[in-house]
Design an enzyme around this catalytic site. Structure first.
Site, PDB file in Angstrom:
ATOM      1  N   HIS B   6     -20.137  23.405 -24.540  1.00 45.83           N
ATOM      2  CA  HIS B   6     -19.669  23.269 -23.163  1.00 45.83           C
ATOM      3  C   HIS B   6     -18.843  22.008 -22.932  1.00 45.83           C
ATOM      4  CE1 HIS B   6     -23.507  20.948 -22.438  1.00 45.83           C
ATOM      5  NE2 HIS B   6     -22.735  20.287 -21.601  1.00 45.83           N
ATOM      6  N   ASP B  36     -24.651  26.634 -27.992  1.00 40.80           N
ATOM      7  CA  ASP B  36     -23.983  25.547 -27.273  1.00 40.80           C
ATOM      8  C   ASP B  36     -23.618  24.394 -28.220  1.00 40.80           C
ATOM      9  OD1 ASP B  36     -22.802  24.118 -25.290  1.00 40.80           O
ATOM     10  OD2 ASP B  36     -24.655  23.467 -24.334  1.00 40.80           O
ATOM     11  N   SER B 119     -24.141  14.889 -22.730  1.00 39.15           N
ATOM     12  CA  SER B 119     -23.975  16.126 -23.493  1.00 39.15           C
ATOM     13  C   SER B 119     -23.208  15.887 -24.784  1.00 39.15           C
ATOM     14  CB  SER B 119     -23.214  17.162 -22.670  1.00 39.15           C
ATOM     15  OG  SER B 119     -24.048  17.691 -21.695  1.00 39.15           O
TER      16      SER B 119
END
Lengths: 471, 376
Positions: B6, B36, B119
């Site tokens: 992402h 992911d 992230s």
């Protein structure tokens, strides 16, 4: 200059005196024909398999005949009878109870719920004691004009002891063609957005209501409203209902006619695109499965140009209401539509049916041991949950909090496909299997459910041996 | 270089800032939305670099609850931040909905502060080894951060480097743990995984598998999922089966009689479809993949989704809205996204004619007339 002032003072006095007399006259003539209604509304609870709480509410009513028939707002029973794509989920299917009607002279009498008409926003109740009443005699006025003075008679909210209130307004806006809607600025406090409308010469012309906003009515302090527009509905639109009130019989209630299409205006741009710049009508965009429209062979992309030889014109969304009302209030079972399809005109005979019931009218079966309830699937639920149109079965309508089913993970809205490996296709199937479970008292009940498109198994651990409360 | 899908999936140009604060361009090697994860490569030559320091990968199977870990990243853009916490859980399971979905692995949960911007950053143990990739935080919670175990990442990295994608097999079965089934059947020794759903037109459906069957063995390997935390393992086993080959499944049918079937695995469909922006009309469209079809409960004949709408565009004026399925243009069915894009590029966008779109939301259609430019 002095004499001008005197003359104008004199003139204002001359015009003021009869006006005041007029107000008093109207008030005296009608204030004993409007009543306050109080009743208990059951409050819907999803977390209990029974609606246990109720709330007392008040409304204004208009006595309409000599046998104790009273016209009021459809807010008295907020659940929808017929299916529609959008509905107020937070309504109980139970009809209002302990209805009491309070007259101007203070006398209070019991009444019962008769039925309602959601299109008109009205409901009827009737005094249970056979008693002579004096109803409002409505005039057959079939037209109001812009700027016309109108008197509105209703009640003040509870904090003003439900005192009658008379207000003068003017018609501010007229919308619609064949069946015009008369709007006025409703910027005064009242118990509900409902009351009697009287013209300047003292003739009762109809009722006013604040439009269809059921959610507002569910909130506390809903009686206090100000601002916004309300509309006047003339007697000719509800005379028939007064003569023969709609009768509520749950599922068996006589419902309005239904065609089963979604439609949109056939604009000039679309007409040009279709190569028929002068063609007027209504464009069908969706034909609902298993509907009268589907049986008659109507198709998306058809343009309805006439119904029973009456030409149809729809340039904007509000124009669609004409066809909707013609269909819904159709007396005959058959209508003939003229359709423009692929550059040709064809006539289609459609056998109309009654509108499908809403989920509120659907049969609900509760299992107080497993602690959940199910309802038969109705079209509104199928539409709302985006299920395939021919889905059969039942859905979980309530799950008692901390009950066996809740603990096992059953959720409201789950589609119940099977119990103990027996397929469930109808409410009768479920009754049978509930009975079996009650007799065999198994330690576990296996459910196969569909939840937002995914299927899974749920195993309800029962506790038939140890009753709840003894644990 | 390893990061989250992402973070990188929509990137057109990637610039990385090293710990030396030097900026280096990077290219995307491969993406895996299912876990992911994404693999990127720094263009060292372009920045006249020979080599850069790199991290050692640890073994996430050795993690223990309570162990101290450090999270590195750029929380809310605050670059080169380090936070500390402990492992709160090594086997956090999230059901298959929402963006916490991760069908093939369990999450590492940590109370090290993790914020948006963390992230793709590493979760490291006190030996300095990377044990997880920080990917999620629960924004309304406190100190609830989630990382993808590095052992999952190792597998993905290998696949992405070798093939540019992670190829997964698909048989069309959704699984459920057997804990309650065991109690229901009163069979304490039961082993296997319960089938809770069979996808339409899937290899499993064609082979006759049905919800309620208990699968005991897949291609010679015994399977068992007593608790839902054991489901990712089963999904991983299925996904790593050879694609397009015949495999054997042993199961117990509705009468608990042992049975077996063979079926031919298929390649798993795309996670999300290609997106295309129709600039002249003012909306973007997306391919409806099987996953999206299932999620939005669309039908087989729904192929193209309107994924976005430009305010003030001809499409918006015509009443086209985001989330609707594009069914027909000028009464011709939209068969797939490639066909639509070709027709749009070669015809619709430049023919200046009116075009009538039929769009659908739920079971309700709507016609929308996009007006062509008037020839003057």
């Amino acid at each position: 200059m002095k004499w001008i002032l005197q003359v104008s003072l004199l003139l204002s006095l001359v015009s003021f005196l009869p006006a005041q007399k007029n107000w008093q006259k109207i008030f005296d003539a009608y204030s004993n024909k409007i009543v306050t209604i109080n009743y208990y509304e059951q409050i819907l609870s999803f977390e209990e398999i029974e609606d246990k709480e109720r709330v007392k509410r008040h409304l204004t009513g208009i006595i309409v005949d000599d046998r104790g028939l009273i016209l009021t707002s459809s807010a008295i029973y907020p659940a929808k009878i017929e299916f529609s794509a959008s509905f107020n989920m937070m309504a109980s299917a139970k009809i209002p109870t302990e209805i009491k009607v309070k007259f101007k002279n203070g006398i209070e009498l019991p009444a019962k719920f008769i039925g309602k008409d959601d299109d008109l926003g009205i409901a009827f109740i009737q005094l249970t004691d056979s008693l002579q009443t004096v109803g409002v005699q409505f005039s057959k006025t079939n037209k109001l004009n812009i700027g016309q003075e109108i008197f509105l008679l209703t009640h003040l909210p509870e904090s003003y002891d439900f005192n009658p209130i008379i207000v003068k307004r003017r018609i501010n806006s007229i919308a619609g063609g064949n069946e015009p809607r008369y709007y006025f600025e409703k910027n005064f406090s009242s118990l509900t957005n409902f009351g009697l409308a009287i013209d300047a010469s003292g003739r009762a012309v109809g009722y006013f209501y604040g439009g269809d906003r059921p959610v507002v009515n569910r909130l506390p302090f809903s009686g206090i409203s100000s601002g916004g527009l309300a509309q006047i509905v003339l007697f000719n639109r509800f005379a028939e209902q007064v003569k023969q009130p709609p009768v509520f019989k749950h599922k068996q209630t006589v419902r309005k006619k239904w065609l089963g299409i979604y439609m949109q205006p056939f604009t000039r741009d679309l007409a040009r695109y279709f190569g028929q710049p002068d063609l007027q009508g209504i464009l069908i965009n969706t034909v609902i499965k298993n509907s009268p429209a589907e049986s008659a062979g109507l198709l998306p992309g058809d343009v309805i140009t006439k119904i029973n030889e009456q030409p149809l014109v729809a340039e904007k969304d509000s124009d669609l209401e004409t066809l909707r009302q013609i269909i819904r209030n159709q007396k005959a079972d058959t209508v003939v539509l003229e359709i423009f399809r692929t550059q040709h005109f064809v006539l289609k005979k459609v056998n109309l049916r009654g509108s499908p019931i809403s989920q509120f009218m659907a049969e609900e079966v509760a299992n107080p041991e497993l602690d959940f309830s199910v309802k038969e699937l109705t079209r509104d639920v199928i539409l709302n949950r985006n299920l395939p149109p021919d889905t059969k079965g039942v859905w979980v309508s309530r799950v008692e909090r901390a009950g066996w089913a809740d603990i096992a993970g059953l959720q409201i809205g789950d589609l119940l496909l099977a119990i103990n490996d027996v397929k469930i296709q109808s409410i009768d199937d479920i009754k049978k299997i509930f009975k079996q479970i009650e007799e065999s008292k198994p330690k576990f009940v296996k459910l196969f459910v569909q939840h937002s498109g995914n299927t899974r198994f749920i195993f309800i651990k029962t506790n038939y041996q140890t009753r709840r409360g003894d644990e | 270089m390893l990061t989250n899908n992402h973070v990188a999936e929509k990137a057109r140009f990637v610039m990385c800032t090293l710990s030396s604060k030097k900026e280096v361009e990077a290219e995307v090697v491969g993406l895996d939305p299912w876990t992911d994860l994404a693999v990127l490569k720094l263009k060292l030559e372009k920045s006249n670099l020979k080599k850069v320091p790199f991290a050692r990968l640890g073994d996430s199977d050795q993690l223990e609850v309570g162990q101290v870990v450090l999270a590195l990243g750029s929380p809310l853009g605050l670059a080169r931040s380090l936070s500390m916490g402990v492992i709160s859980s090594v086997d956090r399971y999230f059901g298959q909905s929402g963006d916490m979905t991760s069908p093939y692995n369990l999450w590492i949960q940590t109370d090290a502060a993790i914020n948006p911007g963390n992230s793709g950053g590493p979760l490291v143990n006190l030996d300095g080894e990377v044990v997880g990739i920080n990917a999620r935080a629960i924004t309304f919670g406190e100190n609830l951060g989630f990382a993808i175990p590095i052992n999952t990442a190792k597998y993905v990295i290998k696949q992405l480097l070798e093939k540019g994608e992670v190829e997964r097999a698909w048989i069309g079965v959704e699984w459920q743990e057997i804990k309650d089934l065991k109690a229901y059947l009163n069979l304490p020794k039961l082993q296997g995984v319960l089938i809770r759903e069979i996808d339409e037109n899937s290899p499993a459906q064609k082979a006759g598998l049905r919800p309620g069957f208990v699968v005991t063995e897949i291609n010679g390997q015994k399977v068992n999922a007593l608790y839902q935390e054991e489901l990712p393992k089963v999904r991983l086993l299925v996904s790593s089966l050879p694609v397009g080959q015949s495999i054997e499944i042993k199961f117990l049918d509705e009468n608990l009689a042992p049975q077996k079937v063979t079926l031919i695995t298929e390649k798993q469909g795309k996670f999300s479809g290609d997106e295309y922006y129709c600039a002249e009309w003012g909306f973007s469209v997306k391919e409806i993949t099987p996953r999206i079809r299932k999620h939005f409960r669309l039908t087989e004949s729904d192929k193209v989704l309107i994924s976005g709408i430009q305010m003030g565009s001809p499409a918006q004026e015509a009443g086209v809205f985001s989330g609707a399925v594009l069914k027909k243009i000028d009464n011709q069915p939209v068969k797939n996204i490639d066909q639509f894009i070709t027709a749009y590029e070669n015809q619709y966008r430049k023919d200046n004619k009116d075009h009538l779109l039929l769009i659908k939301i739920g079971e309700v259609n709507r016609f929308a007339l996009i007006k062509g430019k008037k020839q003057e």
